[in-house]
Design a protein around this motif. Sequence first.
Motif, mmCIF file in Angstrom:
data_model
loop_
_atom_site.group_PDB
_atom_site.id
_atom_site.type_symbol
_atom_site.label_atom_id
_atom_site.label_comp_id
_atom_site.label_asym_id
_atom_site.label_seq_id
_atom_site.Cartn_x
_atom_site.Cartn_y
_atom_site.Cartn_z
ATOM 1 N N UNK A 101 0.824 -1.207 0.000
ATOM 2 C CA UNK A 101 0.000 0.000 0.000
ATOM 3 C C UNK A 101 0.858 1.258 0.000
ATOM 4 N N UNK A 102 1.906 1.270 0.822
ATOM 5 C CA UNK A 102 2.764 2.442 0.918
ATOM 6 C C UNK A 102 3.554 2.658 -0.373
ATOM 7 N N UNK A 103 4.050 1.580 -0.974
ATOM 8 C CA UNK A 103 4.804 1.695 -2.214
ATOM 9 C C UNK A 103 3.925 2.220 -3.349
ATOM 10 N N UNK A 104 2.717 1.726 -3.446
ATOM 11 C CA UNK A 104 1.808 2.195 -4.491
ATOM 12 C C UNK A 104 1.496 3.674 -4.315
ATOM 13 N N UNK A 105 1.357 4.098 -3.072
ATOM 14 C CA UNK A 105 1.074 5.515 -2.809
ATOM 15 C C UNK A 105 2.254 6.392 -3.223
ATOM 16 N N UNK A 106 3.476 5.982 -2.888
ATOM 17 C CA UNK A 106 4.663 6.770 -3.215
ATOM 18 C C UNK A 106 4.920 6.768 -4.722
ATOM 19 N N UNK A 107 4.745 5.617 -5.366
ATOM 20 C CA UNK A 107 5.014 5.522 -6.801
ATOM 21 C C UNK A 107 4.074 6.390 -7.640
ATOM 22 N N UNK A 108 2.945 6.780 -7.059
ATOM 23 C CA UNK A 108 1.986 7.616 -7.792
ATOM 24 C C UNK A 108 2.214 9.107 -7.575
ATOM 25 N N UNK A 109 3.212 9.472 -6.776
ATOM 26 C CA UNK A 109 3.450 10.883 -6.466
ATOM 27 C C UNK A 109 4.258 11.572 -7.566
ATOM 28 N N UNK A 110 4.187 12.903 -7.566
ATOM 29 C CA UNK A 110 4.852 13.699 -8.607
ATOM 30 C C UNK A 110 6.370 13.557 -8.580
ATOM 31 N N UNK A 111 6.939 13.377 -7.385
ATOM 32 C CA UNK A 111 8.401 13.318 -7.302
ATOM 33 C C UNK A 111 8.948 12.115 -8.063
ATOM 34 N N UNK A 112 8.191 11.033 -8.099
ATOM 35 C CA UNK A 112 8.641 9.847 -8.831
ATOM 36 C C UNK A 112 8.615 10.130 -10.333
ATOM 37 N N UNK A 113 7.573 10.791 -10.788
ATOM 38 C CA UNK A 113 7.498 11.141 -12.211
ATOM 39 C C UNK A 113 8.591 12.142 -12.584
ATOM 40 N N UNK A 114 8.874 13.072 -11.662
ATOM 41 C CA UNK A 114 9.930 14.052 -11.930
ATOM 42 C C UNK A 114 11.301 13.374 -12.005
ATOM 43 N N UNK A 115 11.562 12.480 -11.065
ATOM 44 C CA UNK A 115 12.845 11.780 -11.071
ATOM 45 C C UNK A 115 13.000 10.935 -12.326
ATOM 46 N N UNK A 116 11.921 10.315 -12.761
ATOM 47 C CA UNK A 116 11.977 9.499 -13.982
ATOM 48 C C UNK A 116 12.214 10.386 -15.203
ATOM 49 N N UNK A 117 11.563 11.561 -15.214
ATOM 50 C CA UNK A 117 11.721 12.475 -16.351
ATOM 51 C C UNK A 117 13.136 13.034 -16.445
ATOM 52 N N UNK A 118 13.827 13.116 -15.324
ATOM 53 C CA UNK A 118 15.200 13.607 -15.334
ATOM 54 C C UNK A 118 16.182 12.593 -15.906
ATOM 55 N N UNK A 119 15.709 11.400 -16.170
ATOM 56 C CA UNK A 119 16.563 10.383 -16.759
ATOM 57 C C UNK A 119 17.220 9.452 -15.769
ATOM 58 N N UNK A 120 16.802 9.495 -14.488
ATOM 59 C CA UNK A 120 17.366 8.578 -13.513
ATOM 60 C C UNK A 120 16.953 7.147 -13.838
ATOM 61 N N UNK A 121 17.820 6.222 -13.533
ATOM 62 C CA UNK A 121 17.513 4.822 -13.804
ATOM 63 C C UNK A 121 16.363 4.355 -12.914
ATOM 64 N N UNK A 122 15.688 3.320 -13.370
ATOM 65 C CA UNK A 122 14.549 2.792 -12.613
ATOM 66 C C UNK A 122 14.993 2.315 -11.225
ATOM 67 N N UNK A 123 16.187 1.705 -11.177
ATOM 68 C CA UNK A 123 16.689 1.209 -9.895
ATOM 69 C C UNK A 123 16.955 2.358 -8.932
ATOM 70 N N UNK A 124 17.551 3.451 -9.435
ATOM 71 C CA UNK A 124 17.848 4.581 -8.566
ATOM 72 C C UNK A 124 16.571 5.276 -8.089
ATOM 73 N N UNK A 125 15.608 5.392 -8.974
ATOM 74 C CA UNK A 125 14.327 5.995 -8.592
ATOM 75 C C UNK A 125 13.651 5.141 -7.526
ATOM 76 N N UNK A 126 13.728 3.840 -7.732
ATOM 77 C CA UNK A 126 13.035 2.930 -6.831
ATOM 78 C C UNK A 126 13.697 2.901 -5.452
ATOM 79 N N UNK A 127 15.027 2.726 -5.408
ATOM 80 C CA UNK A 127 15.725 2.597 -4.137
ATOM 81 C C UNK A 127 15.973 3.944 -3.463
ATOM 82 N N UNK A 128 16.283 4.973 -4.245
ATOM 83 C CA UNK A 128 16.639 6.250 -3.667
ATOM 84 C C UNK A 128 15.470 7.134 -3.297
ATOM 85 N N UNK A 129 14.348 6.948 -3.964
ATOM 86 C CA UNK A 129 13.208 7.831 -3.728
ATOM 87 C C UNK A 129 11.983 7.083 -3.183
ATOM 88 N N UNK A 130 11.551 6.071 -3.917
ATOM 89 C CA UNK A 130 10.295 5.409 -3.560
ATOM 90 C C UNK A 130 10.408 4.607 -2.272
#
Length: 315
Positions: free
Chosen positions: A204-233
């Motif tokens: 539940x917590x992961x789904x909530x975080x993955x839907x936030x704007x910061x995750x989309x912003x980090x992905x748009x900056x070109x960060x790898x999926x692993x870095x977005x997942x471990x470093x942010x989500x």
Amino acid sequence: MILTVIARRIVFAIPSLLGVATLIFILGHLTPGDPAVAALGLDSESFTYVTEEDLIRVREELGLNQPLIQQYVGWIWRAVQGDFGRSYVQSADIAEMILKALPTTLMLISFTMVVAIVTGMAIGILSAVYRGRAGDIIARMIAIIGVSTPTFWFALILIWTLAYQVPIFPMNGPVSDHGLIAMVLPTLAIALHPAALIARMMRSSMLDVLSQDMIRTATAKGLTRRRVFLGHALRNALNPVITVVGFQLANLIGGAVAIEFIFSLPGLGSLLIDSIVEKDILVLQATVLVIGVAFILSNLVVDLLYLIVDPRVRA
């Protein structure tokens, strides 16, 4: 900062400890039976041959003839100094009895929390990452089964399958007799429920975080999926999970009582049940007090984990 929080929590814990100690003392004296009879080691048949003078003498020796308030103040003062007295029934020092039983309980709880946290977080993360797929459905089914299954029933199933039908693990007995393999079935039995709750909260917590704007912003900056997942989500999803882990750690301390009794482990749970059966009030009070202190310490650990994981809490 951390030392300040620890000091503040300890100060706030004092009224809670006093309340727990008071409740334990009252309940200990409300339990049916006469401690003097238990101290004499009498049963229903031999009790008829004991004179009233014998009972009065034993009550005086144990201090049971004193007013309750005097017994209470004396017990609290000795408990603060680590002196819980001597067992009525076993004529042994209660502090030594607790220290002897404590390692088994700590071992069971430690193994259980490691298994529950690793398994629960892994299932919850995989379920969130593969939302709506077969892996998510299977993970949610496992979590539902784990939450709905009574711990004692699952323990009996494990004994019947893995100790009786297929004798892989010992049916019961302490670590001193079988080694660490004796902790496998008790750990699995008690870890099912907290692992399922952690998995549900992690998903539940992961789904909530993955839907936030910061995750989309980090992905748009070109960060790898692993870095977005471990470093942010993942880090932002841990706070609710830490809360669940804290509650489960406190619950495990009480839940270990039944598991230790079922698997004949000489821990605090077995000591508590024996003291209830034998009407050994001082052992009962001391054991429950130690469990109460462990509850309060678990809450302190959760608060400290908040400070480490989430810098916003420090502010």
